[in-house]
Design an enzyme around this catalytic site. Structure first.
Site, mmCIF file in Angstrom:
data_model
loop_
_atom_site.group_PDB
_atom_site.id
_atom_site.type_symbol
_atom_site.label_atom_id
_atom_site.label_comp_id
_atom_site.label_asym_id
_atom_site.label_seq_id
_atom_site.Cartn_x
_atom_site.Cartn_y
_atom_site.Cartn_z
ATOM 1 C CG ASP A 7 -1.725 1.217 1.394
ATOM 2 O OD1 ASP A 7 -2.463 1.559 0.458
ATOM 3 O OD2 ASP A 7 -1.626 1.852 2.458
ATOM 4 C CG ASP A 9 -1.756 7.568 0.305
ATOM 5 O OD1 ASP A 9 -1.694 8.802 0.319
ATOM 6 O OD2 ASP A 9 -1.807 6.896 -0.748
ATOM 7 C CG ASP A 169 -2.128 2.210 6.274
ATOM 8 O OD1 ASP A 169 -2.363 3.355 6.682
ATOM 9 O OD2 ASP A 169 -2.571 1.778 5.195
#
Length: 223
Positions: A7, A9, A169
């Site tokens: 991922d 961001d 995240d």
């Protein structure tokens, strides 16, 4: 070949400062001033542009879905104009990517950021060439947590989609990996880090220095 898909961001980079600045640009146009706070609202920023607009408008008692829809393109344009002013990679992120590549793993990115913005950001940060693939929110007709973008990122990075691992995240990343039937590693150093253990990923990552060993343990050698 086994692949490690990231991922963007909140995983590879802290992009919250520039995202919040773009949202506040919109709120100033609306006459509300700077509504979102750098640092304090980082977790909101990493949930995307529409969420920032929604959260901010609710904070000032002015939420309206039409307003969110109208200002979303304004936010994207403002973000594109200043996409790397505050953004930085998390410590050790690029070194971990290079170590994985040196060990023979393919590496790629699967993000819910629009593809053009993700490409722009990684290029401006000088790191796009490190990754064999980049699949964004609009690359395919579906986005995470649908497993198709993850599988496509693995294929474009030169690997088989059944032998990849997702580093993320959020619950979105956890659910994406689960839907694809592959392991997930969730980082604990982002703004929502304290919540990651409850999602029960296959591993938690406290620092990028530890990533190559965790990957090898979960999916084995690169080929």
């Amino acid at each position: 070949m086994r692949t490690v898909i990231f991922d963007l961001d909140g995983t590879l980079a802290d992009t919250s400062g520039d995202l919040l600045a773009a949202a506040n640009h919109c709120f100033r146009q609306m006459g509300h001033g700077d509504v979102l706070v750098h640092g304090q609202d980082a977790a909101v920023a990493l949930r995307g542009g529409r969420m920032m607009l929604t959260h901010g408008l609710k904070r000032v008692g002015a939420y309206d879905e039409e307003t969110v829809n109208a200002y979303y393109p304004v936010l994207l344009d403002a973000y594109a104009q200043a996409i790397d002013t505050h953004t930085t990679f998390y410590p050790g992120a690029l070194q971990a990517v290079e170590a994985l590549k040196a060990a023979g793993y393919g590496v790629g990115i699967c993000t819910n950021k629009p593809e053009t913005l993700a490409e722009l950001l990684m290029t401006r940060l000088g790191a796009r060439a490190l990754f064999g693939s980049l699949v964004g929110a609009d690359t395919l007709p579906v986005r995470k947590p649908d497993p198709a973008p993850l599988r496509e990122a693995a294929r474009r990075a030169g690997g088989h989609p059944d032998h990849c691992i997702l580093v993320g995240d959020s619950d979105t990343d956890r659910n994406t990996a689960r839907a694809a039937g592959v392991p997930s590693i969730l980082v604990t150093f982002g703004p929502s880090g304290d919540d990651m253990a409850a999602l029960q990923p296959e591993a938690l990552l406290h620092h990028f220095d530890d990533l190559p060993a965790i990957v090898a343990e979960l999916v084995g050698a690169a080929a």
